[in-house]
Design a protein around this motif. Structure first.
Motif, PDB file in Angstrom:
ATOM      1  N   ALA A  90      45.976  37.210  45.850  1.00 48.65           N
ATOM      2  CA  ALA A  90      46.082  35.839  46.364  1.00 48.65           C
ATOM      3  C   ALA A  90      45.286  34.870  45.493  1.00 48.65           C
ATOM      4  CB  ALA A  90      45.591  35.780  47.811  1.00 48.65           C
ATOM      5  N   ASP A  91      44.060  35.241  45.138  1.00 47.28           N
ATOM      6  CA  ASP A  91      43.230  34.358  44.312  1.00 47.28           C
ATOM      7  C   ASP A  91      43.855  34.120  42.939  1.00 47.28           C
ATOM      8  OD1 ASP A  91      41.348  34.096  46.334  1.00 47.28           O
ATOM      9  OD2 ASP A  91      39.919  35.509  45.456  1.00 47.28           O
ATOM     10  N   TRP A 109      43.208  40.169  48.394  1.00 44.00           N
ATOM     11  CA  TRP A 109      42.461  38.946  48.075  1.00 44.00           C
ATOM     12  C   TRP A 109      42.580  38.611  46.599  1.00 44.00           C
ATOM     13  CZ3 TRP A 109      40.976  35.149  50.979  1.00 44.00           C
ATOM     14  CH2 TRP A 109      40.707  35.371  52.341  1.00 44.00           C
ATOM     15  N   PRO A 146      41.163  29.535  52.318  1.00 47.98           N
ATOM     16  CA  PRO A 146      41.705  30.727  52.982  1.00 47.98           C
ATOM     17  C   PRO A 146      40.616  31.582  53.631  1.00 47.98           C
ATOM     18  CG  PRO A 146      42.701  30.463  50.824  1.00 47.98           C
ATOM     19  CD  PRO A 146      41.582  29.467  50.910  1.00 47.98           C
ATOM     20  N   LEU A 170      46.804  31.845  43.233  1.00 51.14           N
ATOM     21  CA  LEU A 170      46.414  30.449  43.439  1.00 51.14           C
ATOM     22  C   LEU A 170      45.869  29.822  42.155  1.00 51.14           C
ATOM     23  CD1 LEU A 170      44.926  30.726  47.017  1.00 51.14           C
ATOM     24  CD2 LEU A 170      46.988  29.483  46.332  1.00 51.14           C
TER      25      LEU A 170
END
Length: 142
Positions: A30-31, A27, A127, A34
């Motif tokens: 991914a964060d 996570w 997400p 982004l």
């Protein structure tokens, strides 16, 4: 006579080694990715040049705020939860990132604030919401 340790519920991270650590890390990766995409997109849109140094220059206030939010909400406990984890990460990343950016002398025009709120909201919440919906649909109906 020595006292025995109090009974505690089973730690789920012990039943599946590695899972408790890899999920939050995925996570976070991914964060962070982004947030970097948000910074790169903004630089590209405004023709500031998409270089690693430039993207980091734009993204660092939001990455600092995101790290602070992660610690504040203890995101490792439920990294994929839209509420409260996702919402707190989103709000603190946006508000904190804008404050840090302003203190560092960066621009924080109202239009930038609105775009930041919307884009990071989509990036940090969608997400988690999609994952929640998919997981609920996979559950068998009792």
């Amino acid at each position: 006579m020595p006292r025995s340790a109090p009974l505690r519920p089973a730690d789920p991270s012990r039943s599946r080694p590695g899972r408790a650590r890899t999920v939050p890390v995925a996570w976070w990766i991914a964060d962070v990715a982004l947030i970097l995409v948000f910074a790169a997109s903004g630089r590209r849109t405004h023709e500031h040049g998409v270089t690693v140094a430039g993207v980091l220059e734009t993204a660092w206030p939001f990455l600092v705020a995101y790290a602070t939010a992660t610690l504040a909400v203890r995101a490792w406990r439920s990294p994929g939860a839209p509420w409260p984890t996702g919402v707190v990460l989103w709000v603190v990343t946006v508000a904190g990132g804008l404050v840090v950016r302003a203190l560092a002398g960066g621009g924080v025009a109202l239009s930038f604030q609105v775009v930041t709120l919307i884009v990071l909201g989509a990036f940090l919440l969608l997400p988690r919401v999609v994952l929640r919906v998919v997981r609920r649909r996979r559950r068998p109906v009792a």
